[in-house]
Design a protein around this motif. Structure first.
Motif, mmCIF file in Angstrom:
data_model
loop_
_atom_site.group_PDB
_atom_site.id
_atom_site.type_symbol
_atom_site.label_atom_id
_atom_site.label_comp_id
_atom_site.label_asym_id
_atom_site.label_seq_id
_atom_site.Cartn_x
_atom_site.Cartn_y
_atom_site.Cartn_z
ATOM 1 N N VAL A 59 1.013 -0.948 -0.066
ATOM 2 C CA VAL A 59 -0.163 -0.054 0.027
ATOM 3 C C VAL A 59 0.862 1.021 0.323
ATOM 4 C CG1 VAL A 59 -1.721 1.323 1.224
ATOM 5 C CG2 VAL A 59 -1.760 -1.096 1.286
ATOM 6 N N ILE A 60 2.031 0.973 0.848
ATOM 7 C CA ILE A 60 2.889 2.265 1.073
ATOM 8 C C ILE A 60 3.435 2.546 -0.304
ATOM 9 C CG2 ILE A 60 5.016 3.286 1.832
ATOM 10 C CD1 ILE A 60 4.007 1.572 4.689
ATOM 11 N N ILE A 61 4.123 1.575 -0.977
ATOM 12 C CA ILE A 61 4.642 1.718 -2.351
ATOM 13 C C ILE A 61 3.785 2.298 -3.428
ATOM 14 C CG2 ILE A 61 5.864 0.430 -4.225
ATOM 15 C CD1 ILE A 61 7.125 -1.457 -1.979
ATOM 16 N N SER A 62 2.534 1.620 -3.555
ATOM 17 C CA SER A 62 1.647 2.096 -4.505
ATOM 18 C C SER A 62 1.221 3.484 -4.496
ATOM 19 C CB SER A 62 0.184 1.095 -4.274
ATOM 20 O OG SER A 62 0.690 -0.272 -4.447
ATOM 21 N N ILE A 63 0.820 3.787 -3.131
ATOM 22 C CA ILE A 63 0.137 5.368 -3.117
ATOM 23 C C ILE A 63 1.500 6.227 -3.201
ATOM 24 C CG2 ILE A 63 -0.806 6.883 -1.518
ATOM 25 C CD1 ILE A 63 -2.614 4.625 -0.432
ATOM 26 N N SER A 64 2.733 5.923 -2.724
ATOM 27 C CA SER A 64 3.806 6.815 -2.764
ATOM 28 C C SER A 64 4.055 6.821 -4.361
ATOM 29 C CB SER A 64 4.947 6.505 -2.061
ATOM 30 O OG SER A 64 4.618 6.041 -0.894
ATOM 31 N N HIS A 65 4.254 5.801 -5.165
ATOM 32 C CA HIS A 65 4.852 5.927 -6.405
ATOM 33 C C HIS A 65 3.926 6.383 -7.378
ATOM 34 C CE1 HIS A 65 7.497 4.213 -9.529
ATOM 35 N NE2 HIS A 65 6.357 3.839 -10.178
ATOM 36 N N PHE A 66 2.731 5.990 -7.331
ATOM 37 C CA PHE A 66 1.679 6.415 -8.652
ATOM 38 C C PHE A 66 1.169 7.942 -7.987
ATOM 39 C CE2 PHE A 66 1.723 1.867 -9.017
ATOM 40 C CZ PHE A 66 2.069 1.615 -10.274
ATOM 41 N N LYS A 118 -4.278 -3.427 -9.130
ATOM 42 C CA LYS A 118 -3.430 -2.963 -10.479
ATOM 43 C C LYS A 118 -2.086 -2.558 -9.808
ATOM 44 C CE LYS A 118 -6.688 -1.051 -13.604
ATOM 45 N NZ LYS A 118 -7.382 0.384 -14.025
ATOM 46 N N CYS A 119 -2.089 -1.953 -8.903
ATOM 47 C CA CYS A 119 -0.692 -1.238 -8.313
ATOM 48 C C CYS A 119 0.048 -2.726 -7.860
ATOM 49 C CB CYS A 119 -0.958 -0.613 -6.972
ATOM 50 S SG CYS A 119 -1.451 1.097 -7.540
ATOM 51 N N VAL A 120 -0.594 -3.683 -7.145
ATOM 52 C CA VAL A 120 0.074 -4.727 -6.709
ATOM 53 C C VAL A 120 0.648 -5.429 -7.691
ATOM 54 C CG1 VAL A 120 -0.232 -6.997 -5.643
ATOM 55 C CG2 VAL A 120 -1.218 -4.891 -4.492
ATOM 56 N N LYS A 121 0.072 -5.616 -8.895
ATOM 57 C CA LYS A 121 0.498 -6.350 -10.139
ATOM 58 C C LYS A 121 1.724 -5.441 -10.665
ATOM 59 C CE LYS A 121 -3.571 -8.571 -11.885
ATOM 60 N NZ LYS A 121 -4.658 -7.974 -12.710
ATOM 61 N N CYS A 122 1.602 -4.125 -10.660
ATOM 62 C CA CYS A 122 2.833 -3.402 -11.202
ATOM 63 C C CYS A 122 4.015 -3.566 -10.440
ATOM 64 C CB CYS A 122 2.481 -1.756 -11.347
ATOM 65 S SG CYS A 122 1.303 -1.619 -12.472
ATOM 66 N N VAL A 123 3.785 -3.433 -8.913
ATOM 67 C CA VAL A 123 4.999 -3.767 -8.100
ATOM 68 C C VAL A 123 5.545 -4.976 -7.980
ATOM 69 C CG1 VAL A 123 5.425 -3.618 -5.602
ATOM 70 C CG2 VAL A 123 4.031 -1.863 -6.402
ATOM 71 N N LEU A 124 4.595 -5.991 -8.103
ATOM 72 C CA LEU A 124 5.175 -7.585 -7.885
ATOM 73 C C LEU A 124 5.894 -7.967 -9.589
ATOM 74 C CD1 LEU A 124 2.623 -9.106 -5.992
ATOM 75 C CD2 LEU A 124 4.624 -8.442 -5.344
ATOM 76 N N LYS A 144 10.493 0.871 -14.432
ATOM 77 C CA LYS A 144 10.609 1.581 -15.570
ATOM 78 C C LYS A 144 10.441 2.985 -15.350
ATOM 79 C CE LYS A 144 8.552 -2.326 -18.114
ATOM 80 N NZ LYS A 144 7.408 -2.657 -18.874
ATOM 81 N N SER A 145 11.307 3.585 -16.183
ATOM 82 C CA SER A 145 11.021 5.058 -16.218
ATOM 83 C C SER A 145 9.643 5.486 -16.634
ATOM 84 C CB SER A 145 12.302 5.635 -16.992
ATOM 85 O OG SER A 145 11.964 5.689 -18.357
ATOM 86 N N GLY A 146 9.102 6.588 -16.007
ATOM 87 C CA GLY A 146 7.859 7.257 -16.378
ATOM 88 C C GLY A 146 6.725 6.277 -15.835
#
Length: 327
Positions: free
Chosen positions: A50-57, A306-312, A318-320
């Protein structure tokens, strides 16, 4: 018989000044260790997602999600409190007085921060549902972040003062060697009950009852098709917000269900915990809430899945990728 009593002591060589161990069969002990370790690992991992998802996107940088981020940070911290619970499972504390104080203060601060954050989430939903026209101006990212910082600083100061005696005299309240006793003066216990339970509980319930009433009346209005065309757009805005309010309502209700038993036990025992096993159960239930929150998001928030899929799948490297439209 000497051997049997010796095996029940935390520090056999200290004789009577040592605390007694809780003796369990090997299989029960192993099972408890497995369960508690699993909860700890899951709590830390899911909240980290959760922390990575909200911080990143970037798209997720909204006031509401910043509140979820704060909740995830406090839940993540509670994941480490579980590790200390594992150390205490046999009733013996071997890590020394300093770590005992750290465990105590750390668990109080992280749980207080989660209570404060749930209050902020209720306020946020109240404003968006009951005053949608002014939500954007009233609830800004900056204001949300200031409230979150105040919540954490407040929790830290409050509990540092409340647990002052424990911090000043590490191990000074242990009745025996191998104990980890938390000492709260009676008045501090009452103040803690008022500020950590009664006031937050009342605010959360009152605000959510209002949100629920507005949601019901809006649903009825939509059903009866009395809505004028001009209302259509404002109702559409609210429909997504109402969905969010419902999702967060689940978080709030589960939170209250996990929190209340702890304070009922504290109240009925007059803050002096007589029965350790019942206390450990209700405290465990309260800490378990920290694992439930991210699980609720998995079921209720498509963006989180969706975020979990992207993180895992490491796509976030990837840049951007932070600009991706995750919603």
């Amino acid at each position: 018989s000497d051997l049997s009593t010796e095996s029940e002591l935390c520090y056999p060589h200290l004789g009577n000044s040592s605390c007694r161990r809780i003796v369990r069969s090997h299989s029960v002990s192993v099972l408890l260790h497995i369960i508690l370790s699993s909860i700890s690992v899951l709590t830390v991992t899911l909240n980290l997602l959760v922390i990575i998802s909200i911080s990143h996107f970037r798209k997720l940088h909204t006031p509401t999600n910043f509140l979820l981020l704060s909740l995830a940070v406090s839940d993540f911290s509670v994941g480490f409190v579980w590790v200390f619970m594992i150390f205490l499972i046999d009733g013996c504390w071997f890590l020394g007085a300093g770590w005992c104080v750290f465990r105590t203060v750390f668990s109080y601060i992280s749980t207080a921060a989660s209570i404060g954050t749930v209050v902020l989430i209720s306020v946020d939903r109240y404003v968006v549902v009951c005053d949608p026209m002014h939500y954007q101006t009233k609830v800004t990212k900056n204001r949300a972040n200031i409230c979150i910082v105040l919540c954490w600083v407040g929790s830290t100061v409050f509990h540092t003062v409340m647990l002052k005696d424990n911090i000043e005299y590490p191990g000074g309240f242990d009745y025996c060697a191998g104990g980890c006793t938390v000492y709260l003066p009676p008045f501090a216990g009452v103040i803690d009950l008022i500020f950590s339970f009664i006031i937050p509980f009342s605010i959360i319930v009152v605000l959510y009852v209002r949100v629920f009433m507005v949601a019901v009346s809006q649903a009825q209005a939509m059903r009866s098709h009395v809505t004028v065309v001009t209302l259509q757009s404002s109702l559409k805005v609210n429909r997504s917000e109402l969905k969010a309010a419902r999702a967060l309502g689940v978080v709030v209700v589960v939170f209250l269900l996990c929190l209340t038993p702890l304070y009922i036990v504290l109240l009925t025992t007059g803050f002096g915990v007589k029965n350790l096993s019942s206390y450990i159960f209700v405290a465990g239930l309260f800490y378990f809430n920290s694992l439930l929150n991210p699980v609720i998001y998995v079921f209720l928030y498509p963006w989180f899945r969706k975020c979990v899929k992207c993180v895992l799948s490491l796509q976030i490297l990837k840049s951007g990728s932070s600009e991706a439209n995750i919603l």
